[in-house]
Structures are given as C-alpha cells and as structure tokens.
Design an enzyme around this catalytic site. Structure first.
Site, PDB file in Angstrom:
ATOM      1  N   ASP A   3      -3.464   1.085  14.854  1.00  0.00           N
ATOM      2  CA  ASP A   3      -3.880   0.644  13.524  1.00  0.00           C
ATOM      3  C   ASP A   3      -3.356   1.653  12.511  1.00  0.00           C
ATOM      4  O   ASP A   3      -3.512   2.865  12.706  1.00  0.00           O
ATOM      5  CB  ASP A   3      -5.424   0.622  13.473  1.00  0.00           C
ATOM      6  CG  ASP A   3      -5.968  -0.616  12.802  1.00  0.00           C
ATOM      7  OD1 ASP A   3      -5.590  -0.862  11.647  1.00  0.00           O
ATOM      8  OD2 ASP A   3      -6.789  -1.323  13.422  1.00  0.00           O
TER       9      ASP A   3
ATOM     10  N   HIS B 136     -12.626  -7.668  15.308  1.00  0.00           N
ATOM     11  CA  HIS B 136     -13.761  -6.758  15.144  1.00  0.00           C
ATOM     12  C   HIS B 136     -14.475  -6.908  13.804  1.00  0.00           C
ATOM     13  O   HIS B 136     -15.484  -6.254  13.585  1.00  0.00           O
ATOM     14  CB  HIS B 136     -13.255  -5.323  15.296  1.00  0.00           C
ATOM     15  CG  HIS B 136     -12.336  -4.947  14.166  1.00  0.00           C
ATOM     16  ND1 HIS B 136     -11.096  -5.529  14.006  1.00  0.00           N
ATOM     17  CD2 HIS B 136     -12.509  -4.109  13.122  1.00  0.00           C
ATOM     18  CE1 HIS B 136     -10.544  -5.053  12.902  1.00  0.00           C
ATOM     19  NE2 HIS B 136     -11.366  -4.182  12.350  1.00  0.00           N
ATOM     20  N   ASP B 137     -13.927  -7.714  12.900  1.00  0.00           N
ATOM     21  CA  ASP B 137     -14.578  -7.935  11.601  1.00  0.00           C
ATOM     22  C   ASP B 137     -15.269  -9.286  11.532  1.00  0.00           C
ATOM     23  O   ASP B 137     -15.822  -9.650  10.486  1.00  0.00           O
ATOM     24  CB  ASP B 137     -13.535  -7.885  10.471  1.00  0.00           C
ATOM     25  CG  ASP B 137     -13.001  -6.490  10.242  1.00  0.00           C
ATOM     26  OD1 ASP B 137     -13.724  -5.515  10.532  1.00  0.00           O
ATOM     27  OD2 ASP B 137     -11.852  -6.375   9.771  1.00  0.00           O
TER      28      ASP B 137
ATOM     29  N   ASP C 223      -3.745  -2.068   8.246  1.00  0.00           N
ATOM     30  CA  ASP C 223      -5.047  -2.352   7.672  1.00  0.00           C
ATOM     31  C   ASP C 223      -4.957  -2.590   6.158  1.00  0.00           C
ATOM     32  O   ASP C 223      -4.346  -1.780   5.447  1.00  0.00           O
ATOM     33  CB  ASP C 223      -5.951  -1.132   7.936  1.00  0.00           C
ATOM     34  CG  ASP C 223      -7.368  -1.365   7.502  1.00  0.00           C
ATOM     35  OD1 ASP C 223      -8.043  -2.213   8.100  1.00  0.00           O
ATOM     36  OD2 ASP C 223      -7.814  -0.703   6.540  1.00  0.00           O
TER      37      ASP C 223
ATOM     38  N   GLU D 252      -2.722  -6.959   8.039  1.00  0.00           N
ATOM     39  CA  GLU D 252      -3.976  -7.669   7.812  1.00  0.00           C
ATOM     40  C   GLU D 252      -3.861  -8.280   6.425  1.00  0.00           C
ATOM     41  O   GLU D 252      -3.740  -7.550   5.439  1.00  0.00           O
ATOM     42  CB  GLU D 252      -5.156  -6.692   7.868  1.00  0.00           C
ATOM     43  CG  GLU D 252      -6.477  -7.406   7.678  1.00  0.00           C
ATOM     44  CD  GLU D 252      -7.629  -6.484   7.311  1.00  0.00           C
ATOM     45  OE1 GLU D 252      -8.778  -6.867   7.550  1.00  0.00           O
ATOM     46  OE2 GLU D 252      -7.397  -5.386   6.767  1.00  0.00           O
TER      47      GLU D 252
HETATM   48  C1  NOJ Z   1     -10.192  -3.946   7.477  1.00  0.00           C
HETATM   49  C2  NOJ Z   1     -10.686  -3.499   8.810  1.00  0.00           C
HETATM   50  O1  NOJ Z   1     -10.377  -4.468   9.777  1.00  0.00           O
HETATM   51  C3  NOJ Z   1     -12.164  -3.254   8.661  1.00  0.00           C
HETATM   52  O2  NOJ Z   1     -12.804  -3.058   9.881  1.00  0.00           O
HETATM   53  C4  NOJ Z   1     -12.328  -2.068   7.747  1.00  0.00           C
HETATM   54  O3  NOJ Z   1     -13.697  -1.889   7.470  1.00  0.00           O
HETATM   55  C5  NOJ Z   1     -11.588  -2.267   6.420  1.00  0.00           C
HETATM   56  N1  NOJ Z   1     -10.294  -2.866   6.575  1.00  0.00           N
HETATM   57  C6  NOJ Z   1     -11.413  -0.959   5.708  1.00  0.00           C
HETATM   58  O4  NOJ Z   1     -10.476  -0.167   6.366  1.00  0.00           O
END
Ligand code: NOJ
Length: 556
Positions: free
Chosen positions: A100, A328-329, A200, A254
């Site tokens: 990442d 994971h989000d 990210d 992302e």
């Molecule tokens: C996206 C990530 O996937 C998430 O887990 C994170 O909290 C935020 N970006 C900030 O880095």
C-alpha cells in the site's frame, strides 16, 4: 506506450489485512511471520498477487494508514528482516507482492511533520498545507473522520489540513521536494523487489492552493471536489515517468470520490499514469439504493449494481478494470450482496465468487471471503476499534442523537465488519492467535473456518478454488468482452464473455426467490459447464434459477 508485459491483467489479487491474518508471537495482532506461515494456504487458492495493507511504522491511529516512517516496518508486525523473508518466500512460490502506498498524508508523528509544526520557517513547513491566522478562518471542508479538515497548531499560528484524522496531515504535492522524496521512497521498495503498489486515496493528492469554499452546486458531495484538484494528472504522469516506467510493476489507485466518468484519465495506457483504478460503486449501490421492486428478493437495487459494473467496464476505454465486492473499508461482501442467513449463506457466497471471477478486469478478493465470512454483528461500542466508528459515535452522543440507531447501522456498514480475525480452525480464537485478539473473532468461527472447509469438497473454499482454476483455464473469462443482457431483470444478472475462440453466458440469481430466466439464445448451442448447486442442470429455452443460483454456459 503500454508495457508489453501486462501480467496483472491475467492475475487475481488476494488482499491481506495483516493485523487480522495470523498472529505468530502471541500478542493478539497479526504479523509478517504469521503471513509467511500461511503462504502455502494462499498459494493453494490459485491466486497470483498478494496485496498487503500498510505494514510501515505507524502509531496506528488509522491502522497503519498514518505512517511515521516509510522505510521501517510497524513494530507490531515485525522487522525489515521479516519483510525481506516474506518477499523472498512469496516469490519462491511464484506469487507477487503489492504494498500500500499512502502518500496523500503522513502521520503527525512522521519526522517531517514533527519539524513542520515547529515554526513557519522550518524547511519542512511547506511539506504540508497550512492556513495562517492572519487570513480569515478557512472555508469549511469536512474530514472523512472528523467534523473539520483543519486543525489548529498554536506554534505556527496556523491550521493544517487533514482530509482524514487530525493525526493524518495532508502532504503538499505542490512542493517538488515532497514529490521527490516520495519517488525516492517508491524506488526504495521497488529496488527491494516488490511488484507494485495499491495507491491509497490517490485522487485526493492535488489541492487547490487557495482552498476556496466548495461549490455545492458543482459538488453536492463535498468529497468529490477533493478528487478533482488541479495538477492531479500531471503528478501521476510525472510519477510514472520518474519511477513506474522503470520497473515491471503494477499499480492500482483507490478511486476515492471518483466516478466511472473520470476513470479513463487514470488508466488509459497512452496517458502513462496508473494501470487500474477501483471506485466506490459497490458501497454506493448497497447503501443508498432501494430494491427495484418489493418482491424481487434482492434487498438493494440489482439494476443499479449492473449499471455500475457495466458503466465502469465501458468507461475504462482501452485501459483495464479493477473489480471487487469488498475490502477492509467495507462490510463483508456476503453480508452485503449475498445473504448471510444459514439457509442461503453458502449458496450465495458461491454465487458471488462466480460473479467476481467471471467479470472482465482484475478481481480483488478480500481474505476470508473465500470461506464465506460474514459481518460479526457487534452490538456494543466497546467491540469496535475503527476510529471512523468511534468518532462518529462520540459525535452522536455529543449531539444527543440515538446511539442505538447508530449501532444498528454500524452492524451493517462499519469497516470493522471486515477486520475481524481470519478463521483458520475451531480452536480458541480461531487459530488466529493464542490470546484475545485486538478485535473480537466472529463467534461463528467454530463452524466457518479453513480447517472445516478443507474437509468438505463442496465448501465455499473449495468452490472458490474451482472458480479460480476455471477462470484461469478459459481465456475468454479473462480477456474476453463483457456484454450485459437482461439489463432490466431485477433478480438476475446475466452477461456474455466472449473472445475470438470462446463464448460464455453467465447467469446469476441475486435473489432469495427462484425465478424464470429466458436468455434469448435461440440458435446458440450451449452447454452448462459450471454451477454453484451440485446438481446443476443443462440449459433449456427457459430456465428456472433457484435462489442464488449461478450457472455458466459455454457455446459448443
Ligand atoms: C483509504 C483506506 O483504504 C482507509 O482504510 C484509510 O482509512 C484511508 N484511505 C486513509 O488513509
């Protein structure tokens, strides 16, 4: 020009959340040695690439997305020697490793920020974004995790910008020195031999230096304005020229706040920016759409889901899609898009695996989904760990809102739903750790775990392996075109995948009710080649699809 070697198009990515995968030293937190000990399992799935969420030194305000040293390993996860061993062991098994890259922000404990916050004359001050007190108060902009994205720093008499938590100050990409530092750091990891980066929040890196008030008419959703800053594509192109094109690596951004309308700008090969970008479509479809009809048996709009995947497929132009249903989000994909009640859990998990692995694009698979892991149903705030949930809870209490209602929603949408420990076996703590893990294990682990599913040839796990192998054996499922049919059917998602040699029809019942399905295939000689019910049948003119049934037909 596009690199000839586009191995990432034929690959399947397996996402590992290191904190929750395997604890090797009995501290309740997953670590790198834990991952090493499970590499044979990962390899047995048939996937190609492992993506690890951040493993760098971090005070863990946001589980590693707040980095205090880009060239060191988080102490809970191990050492650089552990990392080197992991990379070697991954490569020995013919797999690839993607890390990442978190460069929209650092931790406030990163040495750059520790310096920056000392004085306006500090050479690192301009590594971040500031708003001095002499100017009027900055126009309101929200943070993803807090109310305001500005935090006051008394020593410099200025506010700093943080789109995420106040412990995640945003880097100033306008400053060429910052960009150089980032590129050097990327080279450090590529020179070690990693195979790519997931980037990210990458669309957020470019800021409008004057931070004008956000035009609500143009951006009813505040955050979409963050993703359209000036020079964004110049920076990505520069990064490609300076770093990426020198290595045989893959990149996936992302696509925070990006819709399909903008994806081509990131991924068309001639633009020389990124290889892939994934958007937030799946989250939006499930959270904000109502069912297409009350009796469809699909608790969200399947039509919206189809429109979304189909629009992204078209919009990438001659770039390449990245497809996923969970990470994971997001909550567990099975609880969100399938059905996690006992009667439908297994069959709908298999249906979703059939779906993701027959789409065009590189599939991103979140660890544990191959077991049919589901949301844990946490009912108390004490069970949650994610700062997003915890901060919102405090805010609800402050505003005297309803904590009960809030907790009910979090059961469905909290990011912690996906972050519970991997379920390896039926021993205490699911074989993840010898002590109480950092976050509770889903209580269903005694039944739903790797060891149990290994024993059963018809388990979700073994079906996943079968689907992976099936995709790999059939080129049309990887490289072939995607054509949606039955676009207005509120229960069935059906499409063709076709190249110059093969043609497949995929029919998926996303509903808990059986349904009729007439694919309009007169004149086509089709045979059923795979299905998620063990007794799948041959194709007739009209087909009855049982609840969550998935069928793959092939032209003879
Ligand atoms: C996206 C990530 O996937 C998430 O887990 C994170 O909290 C935020 N970006 C900030 O880095």
């Amino acid at each position: 020009m596009e690199k000839q070697n586009d191995w990432w198009k034929e690959a399947i990515v397996y996402q590992v959340y290191p904190r929750s995968f395997q604890d090797s030293n009995g501290d309740g937190t997953g670590d790198l040695q834990g991952i090493i000990s499970r590499l044979d399992y990962i390899r047995s799935l048939g996937i190609d690439i492992i993506w690890l969420n951040p493993i760098y030194a971090s005070p863990n305000d946001d589980n590693g997305y707040d980095i205090s040293d880009y060239r060191a390993i988080m102490k809970e996860f191990g050492t650089m020697e552990d990392f080197d061993e992991l990379l070697k062991e991954v490569h020995v098994r013919g797999l690839k490793l993607v890390l990442d890259l978190v460069v929209n922000h650092t931790s406030d404990e990163h040495p750059w920020f520790k310096e920056a916050r000392k004085s306006r004359n500090n050479p690192y001050y301009n590594y971040y974004h500031w708003w001095p007190v002499e100017k009027e108060h900055p126009a309101y902009r929200p943070s993803y995790f807090e109310k305001s994205a500005w935090q006051y720093n008394p020593r410099t008499r200025s506010w700093y910008l943080h789109y995420f938590s106040r412990k995640q100050p945003d880097l100033n990409w306008e400053n060429p020195e910052v960009r150089r530092e980032i590129y050097k750091m990327m080279e450090y990891w590529f020179d070690k031999g990693i195979d790519g980066f997931r980037m990210d929040s990458i669309p957020l890196i470019a800021k409008e230096p004057e931070f004008p008030p956000i035009e609500r008419r143009k951006y009813p959703d505040f955050f979409s304005s963050y993703a359209h800053g000036p020079h964004l594509h110049d920076y990505l192109h520069e990064m490609n020229r300076e770093v990426l094109r020198k290595y045989d690596v893959m990149t996936v951004g992302e696509g925070s706040a990006i819709t399909y309308k903008d994806v081509a700008k990131f991924v068309e090969p001639e633009r020389e920016e990124l290889n892939m970008l994934y958007g937030f479509g799946p989250a939006e479809v499930r959270n904000y759409t109502t069912p297409d009809s009350p009796d469809s048996g699909v608790p969200y709009s399947l039509l919206a889901l189809k429109r979304m995947f189909s629009a992204w497929d078209r919009a990438v132009g001659n770039g390449w899609p990245a497809v996923y249903l969970g990470n994971h989000d997001q909550p567990r994909m099975l609880s969100r898009f399938g059905n996690d009640v006992p009667a439908f859990r297994e069959i709908s998990a298999k249906m979703l695996a059939t779906f993701l692995l027959t789409l065009r694009g590189t599939p991103y698979w979140f660890a544990g989904d191959e077991l049919g892991m589901v949301n844990p149903g946490f009912g108390h705030i004490e069970e949650y760990r994610d700062l997003a949930t915890l901060n919102q809870y405090k805010e609800i209490k402050r505003k005297k809102g309803s904590p009960e209602r809030f907790l009910e929603t979090q059961k469905q949408i909290s990011r912690d739903n996906a972050r519970t420990p991997m379920q390896w076996d039926s021993s205490l703590y699911a074989g993840f750790s010898s002590v109480q893990p950092w976050i509770r294990v889903n209580p269903d682990y005694r039944e739903w775990n790797v060891a149990e599913e290994e024993k059963n040839p018809d388990s979700v796990l073994n079906y996943f392996r079968k689907m992976v192998a099936f995709r790999k054996a059939n080129r049309a499922l990887v490289r072939g075109n995607y054509t949606l049919i039955e676009a207005n059917n509120p229960q069935v998602y059906a499409y063709w995948r076709e190249d110059d040699r093969q043609k497949f029809l995929i029919a998926l019942n996303f509903s808990q009710y059986a349904t009729e399905f007439s694919p309009g295939i007169d004149g086509e000689e089709l045979e059923t080649v795979l299905g998620n019910y063990t007794d799948y049948r041959v194709l007739g003119k009209t087909n009855r699809l049982r609840p969550y049934e998935a069928l793959i037909f092939k032209r003879r």
